[in-house]
Design a protein around this motif. Structure first.
Motif, PDB file in Angstrom:
ATOM      1  N   ALA A  83      45.792  36.316  61.551  1.00  5.54           N
ATOM      2  CA  ALA A  83      46.334  37.359  60.711  1.00  5.54           C
ATOM      3  C   ALA A  83      47.586  36.824  59.993  1.00  5.54           C
ATOM      4  CB  ALA A  83      46.610  38.491  61.629  1.00  5.54           C
ATOM      5  N   VAL A  93      50.364  37.862  56.480  1.00  2.00           N
ATOM      6  CA  VAL A  93      50.843  38.631  55.832  1.00  2.00           C
ATOM      7  C   VAL A  93      51.424  38.095  54.320  1.00  2.00           C
ATOM      8  CG1 VAL A  93      52.850  40.341  55.281  1.00  2.00           C
ATOM      9  CG2 VAL A  93      51.639  40.275  57.434  1.00  2.00           C
ATOM     10  N   ASP A 114      51.299  37.310  60.769  1.00  2.00           N
ATOM     11  CA  ASP A 114      51.748  38.876  60.995  1.00  2.00           C
ATOM     12  C   ASP A 114      52.228  39.069  62.282  1.00  2.00           C
ATOM     13  OD1 ASP A 114      51.397  41.393  61.662  1.00  2.00           O
ATOM     14  OD2 ASP A 114      49.504  41.697  60.584  1.00  2.00           O
ATOM     15  N   LYS A 167      52.316  41.344  64.500  1.00  2.00           N
ATOM     16  CA  LYS A 167      51.473  41.883  65.221  1.00  2.00           C
ATOM     17  C   LYS A 167      50.792  41.151  66.190  1.00  2.00           C
ATOM     18  CE  LYS A 167      51.144  45.842  62.173  1.00  2.00           C
ATOM     19  NZ  LYS A 167      50.283  46.056  61.008  1.00  2.00           N
TER      20      LYS A 167
END
Length: 123
Positions: A99, A101, A118, A120
């Motif tokens: 993941a 960004v 990311d 998260k």
């Protein structure tokens, strides 16, 4: 990937390093890594210079990299180049299950050269 770019990946999270390397093999626009892991002093200098607005940059933990598009051996900052690089990063991320960004997707203070893991998935 140039030796200089590889050196700039020192201290960067291994999942992000793998992503950068795969994106480099996928992108139609060559790029170099301009910065990976940063010291707090470097981050503060960037804030003073107006090049960053956060003291909590993902660069401080090795969870972010900045790249620069290369065209005919020259660094280029033309915006249309960066979505093309980002497409390669996103494709590599999907293939690797990582993941990420992209700073170019941020609604304010868009940062086309910036990619980070990311928060998260990688706190």
């Amino acid at each position: 990937m140039s030796e200089r770019s590889l050196k700039r990946l020192a201290g960067v999270h291994p999942r992000l390093v793998a992503l950068v390397k795969e994106a480099a093999s996928l992108t139609p626009v060559d790029f170099m890594v301009t910065e990976g892991l940063r010291t707090r002093e470097r981050q503060m200098a960037l804030i003073r210079a107006g090049a960053s607005r956060t003291k909590n940059s993902r660069h401080l933990t090795g969870h972010a990299v900045d790249v620069a598009a290369m065209v005919d051996g020259q660094v280029r900052w033309d915006w249309p180049l960066y979505p093309r690089i980002a497409a390669a990063f996103k494709a590599a991320a999907a293939r690797q299950g990582t993941a990420i960004v992209w700073g170019g997707d941020w609604p304010t203070l868009r940062d086309g050269p910036h990619f980070e893991l990311d928060r998260k998935a990688f706190p």
